[in-house]
Design a protein around this motif. Structure first.
Motif, PDB file in Angstrom:
ATOM      1  N   ILE A  46       0.844  -1.194   0.000  1.00 42.27           N
ATOM      2  CA  ILE A  46       0.000   0.000   0.000  1.00 42.27           C
ATOM      3  C   ILE A  46       0.878   1.242   0.000  1.00 42.27           C
ATOM      4  O   ILE A  46       1.726   1.423   0.877  1.00 42.27           O
ATOM      5  CB  ILE A  46      -0.952   0.016   1.222  1.00 42.27           C
ATOM      6  N   ALA A  47       0.658   2.083  -1.014  1.00 48.38           N
ATOM      7  CA  ALA A  47       1.431   3.318  -1.175  1.00 48.38           C
ATOM      8  C   ALA A  47       0.757   4.462  -0.424  1.00 48.38           C
ATOM      9  O   ALA A  47      -0.462   4.486  -0.268  1.00 48.38           O
ATOM     10  CB  ALA A  47       1.553   3.672  -2.653  1.00 48.38           C
ATOM     11  N   ARG A  48       1.569   5.429  -0.027  1.00 48.77           N
ATOM     12  CA  ARG A  48       1.072   6.598   0.696  1.00 48.77           C
ATOM     13  C   ARG A  48       0.631   7.721  -0.236  1.00 48.77           C
ATOM     14  O   ARG A  48      -0.120   8.600   0.165  1.00 48.77           O
ATOM     15  CB  ARG A  48       2.164   7.134   1.610  1.00 48.77           C
ATOM     16  N   SER A  49       1.148   7.709  -1.486  1.00 50.02           N
ATOM     17  CA  SER A  49       0.843   8.774  -2.453  1.00 50.02           C
ATOM     18  C   SER A  49       1.144   8.250  -3.847  1.00 50.02           C
ATOM     19  O   SER A  49       1.691   7.155  -4.000  1.00 50.02           O
ATOM     20  CB  SER A  49       1.728  10.002  -2.165  1.00 50.02           C
ATOM     21  N   GLU A  50       0.808   9.049  -4.862  1.00 54.06           N
ATOM     22  CA  GLU A  50       1.134   8.648  -6.237  1.00 54.06           C
ATOM     23  C   GLU A  50       2.639   8.540  -6.435  1.00 54.06           C
ATOM     24  O   GLU A  50       3.118   7.596  -7.068  1.00 54.06           O
ATOM     25  CB  GLU A  50       0.541   9.646  -7.240  1.00 54.06           C
ATOM     26  N   LEU A  51       3.378   9.500  -5.905  1.00 53.16           N
ATOM     27  CA  LEU A  51       4.835   9.452  -6.018  1.00 53.16           C
ATOM     28  C   LEU A  51       5.392   8.224  -5.313  1.00 53.16           C
ATOM     29  O   LEU A  51       6.257   7.524  -5.844  1.00 53.16           O
ATOM     30  CB  LEU A  51       5.457  10.728  -5.436  1.00 53.16           C
ATOM     31  N   ASN A  52       4.871   7.909  -4.135  1.00 56.66           N
ATOM     32  CA  ASN A  52       5.310   6.732  -3.403  1.00 56.66           C
ATOM     33  C   ASN A  52       4.981   5.464  -4.183  1.00 56.66           C
ATOM     34  O   ASN A  52       5.790   4.527  -4.219  1.00 56.66           O
ATOM     35  CB  ASN A  52       4.676   6.714  -2.013  1.00 56.66           C
ATOM     36  N   ALA A  53       3.831   5.421  -4.852  1.00 54.18           N
ATOM     37  CA  ALA A  53       3.462   4.247  -5.652  1.00 54.18           C
ATOM     38  C   ALA A  53       4.472   4.027  -6.776  1.00 54.18           C
ATOM     39  O   ALA A  53       4.889   2.892  -7.038  1.00 54.18           O
ATOM     40  CB  ALA A  53       2.054   4.411  -6.220  1.00 54.18           C
ATOM     41  N   ARG A  54       4.879   5.098  -7.439  1.00 55.15           N
ATOM     42  CA  ARG A  54       5.891   4.966  -8.507  1.00 55.15           C
ATOM     43  C   ARG A  54       7.216   4.494  -7.933  1.00 55.15           C
ATOM     44  O   ARG A  54       7.903   3.650  -8.520  1.00 55.15           O
ATOM     45  CB  ARG A  54       6.051   6.288  -9.254  1.00 55.15           C
ATOM     46  N   THR A  55       7.584   5.025  -6.768  1.00 59.36           N
ATOM     47  CA  THR A  55       8.824   4.615  -6.115  1.00 59.36           C
ATOM     48  C   THR A  55       8.770   3.130  -5.736  1.00 59.36           C
ATOM     49  O   THR A  55       9.744   2.392  -5.940  1.00 59.36           O
ATOM     50  CB  THR A  55       9.089   5.475  -4.861  1.00 59.36           C
ATOM     51  N   LEU A  56       7.636   2.686  -5.207  1.00 59.75           N
ATOM     52  CA  LEU A  56       7.480   1.277  -4.838  1.00 59.75           C
ATOM     53  C   LEU A  56       7.546   0.375  -6.067  1.00 59.75           C
ATOM     54  O   LEU A  56       8.178  -0.687  -6.030  1.00 59.75           O
ATOM     55  CB  LEU A  56       6.170   1.065  -4.076  1.00 59.75           C
ATOM     56  N   LYS A  57       6.929   0.812  -7.156  1.00 58.69           N
ATOM     57  CA  LYS A  57       6.991   0.029  -8.398  1.00 58.69           C
ATOM     58  C   LYS A  57       8.422  -0.080  -8.878  1.00 58.69           C
ATOM     59  O   LYS A  57       8.908  -1.164  -9.212  1.00 58.69           O
ATOM     60  CB  LYS A  57       6.100   0.664  -9.464  1.00 58.69           C
ATOM     61  N   ASP A  58       9.138   1.049  -8.908  1.00 57.48           N
ATOM     62  CA  ASP A  58      10.540   1.043  -9.351  1.00 57.48           C
ATOM     63  C   ASP A  58      11.398   0.169  -8.445  1.00 57.48           C
ATOM     64  O   ASP A  58      12.266  -0.573  -8.920  1.00 57.48           O
ATOM     65  CB  ASP A  58      11.097   2.462  -9.383  1.00 57.48           C
ATOM     66  N   THR A  59      11.153   0.228  -7.147  1.00 64.99           N
ATOM     67  CA  THR A  59      11.913  -0.574  -6.187  1.00 64.99           C
ATOM     68  C   THR A  59      11.672  -2.061  -6.409  1.00 64.99           C
ATOM     69  O   THR A  59      12.621  -2.857  -6.440  1.00 64.99           O
ATOM     70  CB  THR A  59      11.532  -0.175  -4.743  1.00 64.99           C
ATOM     71  N   ALA A  60      10.412  -2.442  -6.574  1.00 67.13           N
ATOM     72  CA  ALA A  60      10.093  -3.855  -6.828  1.00 67.13           C
ATOM     73  C   ALA A  60      10.747  -4.326  -8.125  1.00 67.13           C
ATOM     74  O   ALA A  60      11.325  -5.416  -8.177  1.00 67.13           O
ATOM     75  CB  ALA A  60       8.582  -4.057  -6.880  1.00 67.13           C
ATOM     76  N   CYS A  61      10.686  -3.508  -9.153  1.00 68.77           N
ATOM     77  CA  CYS A  61      11.310  -3.873 -10.432  1.00 68.77           C
ATOM     78  C   CYS A  61      12.820  -4.004 -10.291  1.00 68.77           C
ATOM     79  O   CYS A  61      13.426  -4.921 -10.860  1.00 68.77           O
ATOM     80  CB  CYS A  61      10.948  -2.864 -11.519  1.00 68.77           C
ATOM     81  N   ASP A  62      13.450  -3.116  -9.520  1.00 71.25           N
ATOM     82  CA  ASP A  62      14.895  -3.198  -9.289  1.00 71.25           C
ATOM     83  C   ASP A  62      15.261  -4.513  -8.600  1.00 71.25           C
ATOM     84  O   ASP A  62      16.236  -5.174  -8.988  1.00 71.25           O
ATOM     85  CB  ASP A  62      15.386  -2.026  -8.439  1.00 71.25           C
ATOM     86  N   ILE A  63      14.496  -4.906  -7.599  1.00 69.21           N
ATOM     87  CA  ILE A  63      14.760  -6.170  -6.888  1.00 69.21           C
ATOM     88  C   ILE A  63      14.582  -7.349  -7.842  1.00 69.21           C
ATOM     89  O   ILE A  63      15.408  -8.274  -7.856  1.00 69.21           O
ATOM     90  CB  ILE A  63      13.831  -6.315  -5.661  1.00 69.21           C
ATOM     91  N   LEU A  64      13.533  -7.327  -8.638  1.00 71.52           N
ATOM     92  CA  LEU A  64      13.314  -8.410  -9.597  1.00 71.52           C
ATOM     93  C   LEU A  64      14.429  -8.451 -10.636  1.00 71.52           C
ATOM     94  O   LEU A  64      14.878  -9.536 -11.025  1.00 71.52           O
ATOM     95  CB  LEU A  64      11.944  -8.262 -10.266  1.00 71.52           C
ATOM     96  N   ASP A  65      14.891  -7.280 -11.081  1.00 65.18           N
ATOM     97  CA  ASP A  65      16.016  -7.224 -12.018  1.00 65.18           C
ATOM     98  C   ASP A  65      17.263  -7.861 -11.404  1.00 65.18           C
ATOM     99  O   ASP A  65      17.980  -8.613 -12.066  1.00 65.18           O
ATOM    100  CB  ASP A  65      16.333  -5.777 -12.422  1.00 65.18           C
ATOM    101  N   GLU A  66      17.517  -7.557 -10.128  1.00 60.09           N
ATOM    102  CA  GLU A  66      18.692  -8.108  -9.443  1.00 60.09           C
ATOM    103  C   GLU A  66      18.648  -9.628  -9.373  1.00 60.09           C
ATOM    104  O   GLU A  66      19.691 -10.275  -9.390  1.00 60.09           O
ATOM    105  CB  GLU A  66      18.795  -7.539  -8.023  1.00 60.09           C
ATOM    106  N   THR A  67      17.443 -10.189  -9.284  1.00 60.89           N
ATOM    107  CA  THR A  67      17.314 -11.643  -9.194  1.00 60.89           C
ATOM    108  C   THR A  67      17.251 -12.308 -10.565  1.00 60.89           C
ATOM    109  O   THR A  67      17.251 -13.526 -10.649  1.00 60.89           O
ATOM    110  CB  THR A  67      16.052 -12.043  -8.399  1.00 60.89           C
ATOM    111  N   GLY A  68      17.174 -11.486 -11.609  1.00 64.72           N
ATOM    112  CA  GLY A  68      17.090 -12.032 -12.965  1.00 64.72           C
ATOM    113  C   GLY A  68      15.705 -12.496 -13.353  1.00 64.72           C
ATOM    114  O   GLY A  68      15.530 -13.155 -14.377  1.00 64.72           O
ATOM    115  N   ALA A  69      14.718 -12.152 -12.560  1.00 70.54           N
ATOM    116  CA  ALA A  69      13.342 -12.557 -12.851  1.00 70.54           C
ATOM    117  C   ALA A  69      12.814 -11.796 -14.060  1.00 70.54           C
ATOM    118  O   ALA A  69      13.089 -10.621 -14.250  1.00 70.54           O
ATOM    119  CB  ALA A  69      12.451 -12.286 -11.646  1.00 70.54           C
ATOM    120  N   LYS A  70      12.062 -12.490 -14.860  1.00 74.07           N
ATOM    121  CA  LYS A  70      11.364 -11.861 -15.980  1.00 74.07           C
ATOM    122  C   LYS A  70       9.983 -11.450 -15.475  1.00 74.07           C
ATOM    123  O   LYS A  70       9.336 -12.181 -14.741  1.00 74.07           O
ATOM    124  CB  LYS A  70      11.252 -12.825 -17.146  1.00 74.07           C
TER     125      LYS A  70
END
Length: 122
Positions: A46-70
């Motif tokens: 759950i995001a606190r704001s629109e900006l936080n939602a984008r940050t959370l999305k980018d963070t999740a994608c970064d973690i998935l990228d680090e693991t090599g997940a598609k």
């Protein structure tokens, strides 16, 4: 509950911690492996704001990228709900309004679930 079910969350703790470090208001991890044919783990942040939602999305994608997940991202421009589909793992980033509207946590109420909250939450 089997030992497998008890520690289902362990592989996803780095992702959960990263989302909380970026101030997700709350994160829940649902074990769907025994009740769903489309995913094993369903994470709702759950995001606190629109900006936080984008940050959370980018963070999740970064973690998935680090693991090599598609994965693929859906609803990237939505103010209520962004979904990251990584096959057996689904990450949902919702606004508070999106949480109340879609009620994803209650949809999987029968699934083993672990909930985490941001200690800085107001």
């Amino acid at each position: 509950m089997t030992e497998k079910n008890e520690d289902f969350c362990a592989p996803y703790i780095p992702l959960v911690e990263a989302l909380l470090d970026k101030h997700a208001a709350e994160v829940s991890v649902h074990n769907l492996s025994e009740i769903s044919g489309f995913a094993d783990v369903f994470i709702v942040a759950i995001a606190r704001s629109e900006l936080n939602a984008r940050t959370l999305k980018d963070t999740a994608c970064d973690i998935l990228d680090e693991t090599g997940a598609k994965y693929r991202v859906e609803g990237e421009n939505s103010t209520r709900w962004t979904l990251i589909d990584a096959g057996d793992l689904i990450v949902n980033i919702l606004s508070r309004e999106g949480r109340d509207f879609y009620r994803l946590d209650s949809l999987w109420g029968d699934a083993p679930t672990k909930k985490f909250t941001d200690q800085d939450e107001d």
